[in-house]
Design a protein around this motif. Structure first.
Motif, PDB file in Angstrom:
ATOM      1  N   ILE A 132       0.751  -1.373  -0.062  1.00 12.33           N
ATOM      2  CA  ILE A 132       0.268   0.455  -0.216  1.00 12.33           C
ATOM      3  C   ILE A 132       0.654   1.376  -0.179  1.00 12.33           C
ATOM      4  O   ILE A 132       0.794   2.180  -0.383  1.00 12.33           O
ATOM      5  N   ARG A 133       1.940   1.208   1.112  1.00 15.18           N
ATOM      6  CA  ARG A 133       2.933   2.381   0.662  1.00 15.18           C
ATOM      7  C   ARG A 133       3.794   2.367  -0.652  1.00 15.18           C
ATOM      8  O   ARG A 133       3.594   3.702  -1.251  1.00 15.18           O
ATOM      9  N   LYS A 134       3.603   1.454  -1.008  1.00 16.46           N
ATOM     10  CA  LYS A 134       4.210   1.946  -2.593  1.00 16.46           C
ATOM     11  C   LYS A 134       3.239   2.229  -3.855  1.00 16.46           C
ATOM     12  O   LYS A 134       4.352   2.771  -4.909  1.00 16.46           O
ATOM     13  N   ALA A 135       2.349   1.524  -3.306  1.00 17.70           N
ATOM     14  CA  ALA A 135       0.859   1.477  -4.234  1.00 17.70           C
ATOM     15  C   ALA A 135       0.911   3.223  -4.413  1.00 17.70           C
ATOM     16  O   ALA A 135       0.902   4.118  -5.758  1.00 17.70           O
ATOM     17  N   TYR A 136       0.889   3.984  -2.828  1.00 18.47           N
ATOM     18  CA  TYR A 136       0.350   5.048  -3.176  1.00 18.47           C
ATOM     19  C   TYR A 136       1.804   5.987  -3.398  1.00 18.47           C
ATOM     20  O   TYR A 136       1.679   7.235  -4.750  1.00 18.47           O
ATOM     21  N   ASP A 137       3.075   5.614  -3.432  1.00 18.51           N
ATOM     22  CA  ASP A 137       4.246   6.835  -3.943  1.00 18.51           C
ATOM     23  C   ASP A 137       4.553   6.280  -5.894  1.00 18.51           C
ATOM     24  O   ASP A 137       4.695   7.723  -5.870  1.00 18.51           O
ATOM     25  N   ALA A 138       3.357   4.697  -5.811  1.00 21.27           N
ATOM     26  CA  ALA A 138       4.331   4.562  -7.194  1.00 21.27           C
ATOM     27  C   ALA A 138       3.567   3.463  -7.463  1.00 21.27           C
ATOM     28  O   ALA A 138       3.715   2.982  -7.927  1.00 21.27           O
ATOM     29  N   LEU A 180      -9.177  -6.295  -2.643  1.00 21.69           N
ATOM     30  CA  LEU A 180     -10.011  -5.183  -3.003  1.00 21.69           C
ATOM     31  C   LEU A 180      -9.795  -3.518  -2.582  1.00 21.69           C
ATOM     32  O   LEU A 180      -9.849  -2.874  -3.707  1.00 21.69           O
ATOM     33  N   ILE A 181      -9.569  -3.400  -2.054  1.00 23.58           N
ATOM     34  CA  ILE A 181      -9.274  -2.020  -1.071  1.00 23.58           C
ATOM     35  C   ILE A 181      -7.838  -1.946  -1.573  1.00 23.58           C
ATOM     36  O   ILE A 181      -7.633  -0.711  -1.961  1.00 23.58           O
ATOM     37  N   LEU A 182      -7.155  -2.973  -2.228  1.00 24.57           N
ATOM     38  CA  LEU A 182      -5.762  -2.394  -3.419  1.00 24.57           C
ATOM     39  C   LEU A 182      -5.783  -1.977  -4.367  1.00 24.57           C
ATOM     40  O   LEU A 182      -4.996  -0.710  -5.074  1.00 24.57           O
ATOM     41  N   LEU A 183      -6.897  -2.615  -4.690  1.00 25.95           N
ATOM     42  CA  LEU A 183      -6.926  -2.503  -6.911  1.00 25.95           C
ATOM     43  C   LEU A 183      -7.981  -1.206  -6.245  1.00 25.95           C
ATOM     44  O   LEU A 183      -7.445  -0.450  -7.187  1.00 25.95           O
ATOM     45  N   ILE A 184      -8.985  -0.628  -5.410  1.00 33.00           N
ATOM     46  CA  ILE A 184      -9.018   0.629  -5.542  1.00 33.00           C
ATOM     47  C   ILE A 184      -8.415   1.501  -5.248  1.00 33.00           C
ATOM     48  O   ILE A 184      -8.408   2.701  -5.877  1.00 33.00           O
ATOM     49  N   PHE A 185      -7.797   1.861  -4.312  1.00 32.44           N
ATOM     50  CA  PHE A 185      -6.304   2.561  -4.064  1.00 32.44           C
ATOM     51  C   PHE A 185      -5.351   3.143  -5.011  1.00 32.44           C
ATOM     52  O   PHE A 185      -5.509   4.157  -5.103  1.00 32.44           O
ATOM     53  N   ILE A 186      -5.082   1.642  -5.376  1.00 34.53           N
ATOM     54  CA  ILE A 186      -3.867   1.878  -7.111  1.00 34.53           C
ATOM     55  C   ILE A 186      -5.260   2.677  -8.125  1.00 34.53           C
ATOM     56  O   ILE A 186      -4.682   3.571  -8.446  1.00 34.53           O
ATOM     57  N   GLY A 187      -6.376   2.129  -8.864  1.00 37.12           N
ATOM     58  CA  GLY A 187      -7.420   3.485  -9.309  1.00 37.12           C
ATOM     59  C   GLY A 187      -6.891   4.527  -9.282  1.00 37.12           C
ATOM     60  O   GLY A 187      -6.839   5.294  -9.929  1.00 37.12           O
ATOM     61  N   TYR A 188      -7.600   4.841  -7.680  1.00 35.40           N
ATOM     62  CA  TYR A 188      -7.842   5.947  -6.948  1.00 35.40           C
ATOM     63  C   TYR A 188      -6.334   6.901  -7.180  1.00 35.40           C
ATOM     64  O   TYR A 188      -6.403   7.593  -8.062  1.00 35.40           O
ATOM     65  N   ARG A 190      -4.235   6.413  -9.675  1.00 37.35           N
ATOM     66  CA  ARG A 190      -3.633   6.612 -10.964  1.00 37.35           C
ATOM     67  C   ARG A 190      -4.321   7.832 -11.852  1.00 37.35           C
ATOM     68  O   ARG A 190      -3.513   8.511 -12.296  1.00 37.35           O
ATOM     69  N   ARG A 191      -5.300   7.541 -10.784  1.00 38.04           N
ATOM     70  CA  ARG A 191      -6.181   9.130 -11.111  1.00 38.04           C
ATOM     71  C   ARG A 191      -6.043  10.354 -11.210  1.00 38.04           C
ATOM     72  O   ARG A 191      -5.521  11.552 -11.471  1.00 38.04           O
ATOM     73  N   GLU A 192      -5.297  10.563  -8.987  1.00 38.91           N
ATOM     74  CA  GLU A 192      -4.180  11.691  -8.533  1.00 38.91           C
ATOM     75  C   GLU A 192      -3.689  11.638  -9.848  1.00 38.91           C
ATOM     76  O   GLU A 192      -3.084  13.171  -9.681  1.00 38.91           O
ATOM     77  N   VAL A 193      -2.353  10.605  -9.159  1.00 37.78           N
ATOM     78  CA  VAL A 193      -1.275  10.804 -10.673  1.00 37.78           C
ATOM     79  C   VAL A 193      -1.159  11.670 -11.292  1.00 37.78           C
ATOM     80  O   VAL A 193      -0.486  12.360 -11.614  1.00 37.78           O
ATOM     81  N   ARG A 194      -2.405  11.383 -12.470  1.00 42.50           N
ATOM     82  CA  ARG A 194      -2.183  11.767 -13.952  1.00 42.50           C
ATOM     83  C   ARG A 194      -2.784  12.654 -13.496  1.00 42.50           C
ATOM     84  O   ARG A 194      -1.988  13.929 -14.482  1.00 42.50           O
ATOM     85  N   ALA A 195      -3.840  13.072 -12.846  1.00 42.96           N
ATOM     86  CA  ALA A 195      -4.590  15.006 -12.780  1.00 42.96           C
ATOM     87  C   ALA A 195      -2.940  15.694 -12.989  1.00 42.96           C
ATOM     88  O   ALA A 195      -2.172  15.667 -11.926  1.00 42.96           O
TER      89      ALA A 195
END
Length: 195
Positions: A132-138, A180-188, A190-195
């Motif tokens: 989760i920490r890594k998914a937040y950063d990358a 499921l929580i991790l997938l939702i978090f990654i999707g969120y 990715r949208r945030e980082v792209r914006a």
């Protein structure tokens, strides 16, 4: 539910396990992936013990996918060692490993596999922390397909269980929800980082 459906769900769960792991194993063999040996020792240990607890609690063919996953995780640990991947071992690694092994005395002393499953599920879920920490950063470095397959695998393993109890359901349900929580978090993210 009919035993034929249970067998089909178990077969689907096992197939998804291989679909998720085979490309990972080939990437280790090619040298592209260098897994942390001790992480896989821990995951192999926890998953294998949960399998035996589910079998004792009469999970039946629904336990088979967890057993296959445990065996594959142990094989990946072996490959990581043979390929001399990341073999550094930290104090935190030892805490996770000893926590996994601590489940065995709980099981022995209480004569109830539930306590082993509770400890092992907790250890396994804590393993999502660094991801989760890594998914937040990358967030683009995480493999969505891998976690989707594992979520589906655990859902089918749940459907294949022959006996439903906290002992048989806790691990696959918890891992499904965590994926499921991790997938939702990654999707969120990715949208945030792209914006």
């Amino acid at each position: 539910m009919d035993s034929g459906f249970k067998l089909a769900f178990s077969g689907l769960a096992i197939a998804l396990t291989f679909v998720a792991f085979v490309p990972y194993i080939f990437s280790i063999l090619s040298g592209a992936t260098k897994p942390h040996v001790f992480s896989w020792v821990i995951w192999g240990t926890t998953t294998s013990i949960v399998f035996f607890a589910q079998v004792e609690a009469k999970g039946g063919i629904g336990a088979w996918p967890i057993g296959v996953s445990g065996a594959i995780a142990v094989f990946i640990a072996f490959l990581a060692f043979v390929k001399r991947s990341d073999i550094s071992i930290t104090k935190t690694d030892w805490v996770f490993f000893l926590s996994a092994l601590a489940s065995l005395p709980f099981w022995y002393l209480t004569s109830n596999p539930l306590w082993a499953v509770v400890v092992l599920t907790t250890v396994d879920l804590l393993g999502f922390g660094p991801t989760i920490r890594k998914a937040y950063d990358a967030p683009h470095q995480e493999n969505i397909l891998f976690f989707t397959l594992f979520m589906a695998r655990n859902v089918f393993a749940l459907l294949a269980l022959e006996t439903y109890s906290l002992t048989t359901v806790l691990f696959p349900l918890s891992v499904s929800i965590a994926c499921l929580i991790l997938l939702i978090f990654i999707g969120y993210r990715r949208r945030e980082v792209r914006a």
